[in-house]
Design a protein around this motif. Structure first.
Motif, mmCIF file in Angstrom:
data_model
loop_
_atom_site.group_PDB
_atom_site.id
_atom_site.type_symbol
_atom_site.label_atom_id
_atom_site.label_comp_id
_atom_site.label_asym_id
_atom_site.label_seq_id
_atom_site.Cartn_x
_atom_site.Cartn_y
_atom_site.Cartn_z
ATOM 1 N N ILE A 1 0.846 -1.200 0.000
ATOM 2 C CA ILE A 1 0.000 0.000 0.000
ATOM 3 C C ILE A 1 0.872 1.237 0.000
ATOM 4 N N PHE B 1 3.030 -3.494 -9.703
ATOM 5 C CA PHE B 1 3.569 -2.341 -8.974
ATOM 6 C C PHE B 1 2.864 -2.200 -7.632
ATOM 7 N N SER C 1 3.683 -4.823 -5.099
ATOM 8 C CA SER C 1 5.141 -4.936 -4.855
ATOM 9 C C SER C 1 5.714 -6.254 -5.362
ATOM 10 N N SER D 1 10.823 -0.735 1.441
ATOM 11 C CA SER D 1 10.858 -2.079 0.870
ATOM 12 C C SER D 1 11.575 -2.073 -0.481
ATOM 13 N N LEU E 1 8.731 -4.873 -14.039
ATOM 14 C CA LEU E 1 8.061 -5.733 -13.065
ATOM 15 C C LEU E 1 7.291 -6.858 -13.752
HETATM 16 N N1 PFF Z 1 3.662 -1.249 -3.959
HETATM 17 C C1 PFF Z 1 4.135 0.088 -3.765
HETATM 18 C C2 PFF Z 1 2.977 1.040 -3.977
HETATM 19 O O1 PFF Z 1 1.915 0.614 -4.417
HETATM 20 O O2 PFF Z 1 3.141 2.219 -3.724
HETATM 21 C C3 PFF Z 1 5.306 0.436 -4.638
HETATM 22 C C4 PFF Z 1 6.316 -0.661 -4.730
HETATM 23 C C5 PFF Z 1 6.995 -1.071 -3.586
HETATM 24 C C6 PFF Z 1 6.544 -1.293 -5.935
HETATM 25 C C7 PFF Z 1 7.876 -2.122 -3.656
HETATM 26 C C8 PFF Z 1 7.418 -2.330 -6.026
HETATM 27 C C9 PFF Z 1 8.068 -2.741 -4.879
HETATM 28 F F1 PFF Z 1 8.891 -3.732 -4.975
#
Ligand code: PFF
Length: 464
Positions: free
Chosen positions: A27, A227, A230, A329, A397
């Motif tokens: 998130i 994305f 993650s 992360s 990704l």
């Molecule tokens: N998932 C995160 C977001 O939605 O803001 C961004 C992100 C974090 C993308 C970590 C990829 C990742 F490995």
């Protein structure tokens, strides 16, 4: 405590702490900034439907695969692939993740920096009814000192949290603050859907026009799913490496993907009604859209003017914190790699990668009005930040997720992965479905949409 060679490996304090940390990574700006921006550019409701299908059919299965790889090997992505497939090229897949993490962090921190600057703007009562929120955004993002200063500040904060270590650094933040963000979003959502003219926004978002679905929409939705969850660069491999052997990976996957998706859907419910109510055009896409639209809602929050100040400040503060738990992360992947494989201290690794991401972030920071060629790149036609987001935030990704599914489905094998999931008596619900999805559906869908993209680049139009 798990052992990794002679070095003890830190574990999450509990399963809940792990879910919160993984949800904290998932998130972030992806849900609230990228999801509505992408949905606006790709047909609204049509995008939402394809997005949900992508989360269920390819996102969640890949997440479980990443958790299993991480926990089985107790290593960073590069080390994990080395351990499961020694003397092979698979380690480069981990390397791609490390690179993608640093590049994504570079522009992620720019947007997060804007978020921080908006906390102060809201506190100062900037967003009164009728103010030109687009002009305010342009002025803020076009000021080079402002953009770079906030980028530096946010990056420093991320490095600080990562260097603090897994437990103290990451766990502490997420447990309390994410539920508050959820409540705030629900309240903003209620106000947004009751605005005059909200119906048109809701229709755009919730009534899909299926004729709009094509290869580009599917690729954007899949990229957005990775994305937002993650995935595809080993973040969840890294986080998985700190999970205790007794924890249930399937329910963790379901929790994290459901929470993440719920927040993205909510963000759309706030943005689209407000956008139509304020008479802002969908064409005002690009990195600033959410900042412009959301702040135009603040003037409508009762009681005026205090409502706008309280909701605005709270919202950007919590969004900034959600962004930190995600940016750490992004950084953690590379830091875990350097610490595990190169035996360099956490502190040095964090400072080095944070510094690198900061330097890489400068063109993104300057590409929103401060420097004109970075704002409108020659040949490419978008700003620098949007370009990096597309290439690393979406394609890299999707490519990473493709190879992770091939790796788990065909190299390491679904049987080995399932054995990891079933450790210590855990039942593997959806075992057969998951095996089918990871072996056949994920690779096929991803290969088709990526090839379609290549076709489009060469011939000017896609096959689907
Ligand atoms: N998932 C995160 C977001 O939605 O803001 C961004 C992100 C974090 C993308 C970590 C990829 C990742 F490995």
């Amino acid at each position: 405590m798990e052992m990794n060679g002679s070095q003890p490996r830190e574990n999450w304090g509990s399963k809940l702490a792990f879910i919160m940390a993984a949800a904290g990574s998932a998130i972030g700006l992806g849900n609230i900034w990228a999801f509505p921006t992408n949905a606006a550019a790709n047909g609204g409701g049509a995008f939402l439907v394809v997005y949900l299908i992508c989360v269920v059919l390819i996102g969640a299965p890949v997440m479980l695969a990443e958790f299993a790889i991480g926990r089985a090997t107790q290593r960073n992505p590069v080390g994990a692939f080395k351990a499961l497939a020694p003397k092979s090229g698979w380690k480069y897949l981990g390397g791609l993740g490390v690179v993608a993490g640093v590049v994504i962090l570079s522009f992620y921190a720019v947007i997060a920096g804007w978020t921080v600057s908006y906390i102060f703007k809201c506190l100062a009562g900037t967003f009164k009814p009728g103010v030109d929120t687009a002009a305010i955004f342009e002025q803020m993002s076009g000021d080079p000192l402002n953009a770079i200063g906030y980028l530096a500040a946010f990056m420093a904060l991320s490095v600080y949290v990562v260097v603090g270590g897994v437990r103290q650094g990451i766990e502490r933040w997420t447990k309390v603050l994410m539920p508050i963000l959820l409540v705030l979003l629900v309240l903003l959502g209620i106000r947004a859907v009751t605005l005059s003219g909200a119906g048109a926004g809701l229709a755009f978002y919730l009534k899909p026009d299926f004729s709009l679905i094509n290869g580009k929409v599917i690729l954007s939705a899949a990229g957005q799913a990775f994305f937002s969850l993650s995935l595809g660069m080993g973040t969840m491999i890294t986080y998985g490496s700190y999970i205790a052997k007794k924890d249930d990976l399937v329910s963790s996957t379901l929790w994290v993907s459901t929470l993440d998706t719920a927040i993205a859907i909510l963000a759309g419910l706030i943005i689209f009604p407000t956008l139509f109510h304020a008479g802002l055009g969908l064409q005002e896409g690009g990195p600033g859209m959410v900042f412009v639209v959301l702040t135009s809602l603040l003037g409508e929050m009762p009681p005026a003017p205090l409502g706008g100040i309280i909701f605005g400040t709270g919202f950007f503060l919590l969004l900034g914190i959600a962004a930190i738990t995600s940016s750490v992360s992004l950084l953690e992947v590379g830091v875990a790699y350097i610490v595990d494989e190169r035996k360099i201290s956490r502190k040095k690794a964090g400072l080095f990668l944070g510094g690198l991401a900061f330097l890489l972030g400068i063109p993104s920071a300057l590409g929103n009005g401060a420097v004109s060629w970075l704002t409108n790149l020659p040949v490419i036609g978008t700003d620098f930040l949007s370009f990096l987001f597309e290439v690393f935030g979406q394609y890299a990704l999707a490519i990473g997720a493709l190879f992770i599914s091939i790796f788990v489905g065909w190299k390491w094998g679904v049987t080995n992965a399932a054995a990891e999931v079933e450790l210590e008596g855990n039942a593997f619900r959806f075992h057969q479905i998951w095996s089918f999805l990871i072996k056949f559906v994920c690779p096929t869908v991803l290969i088709v949409i990526l090839l379609n993209k290549v076709w489009t680049l060469i011939f000017g139009r896609g096959l689907i």
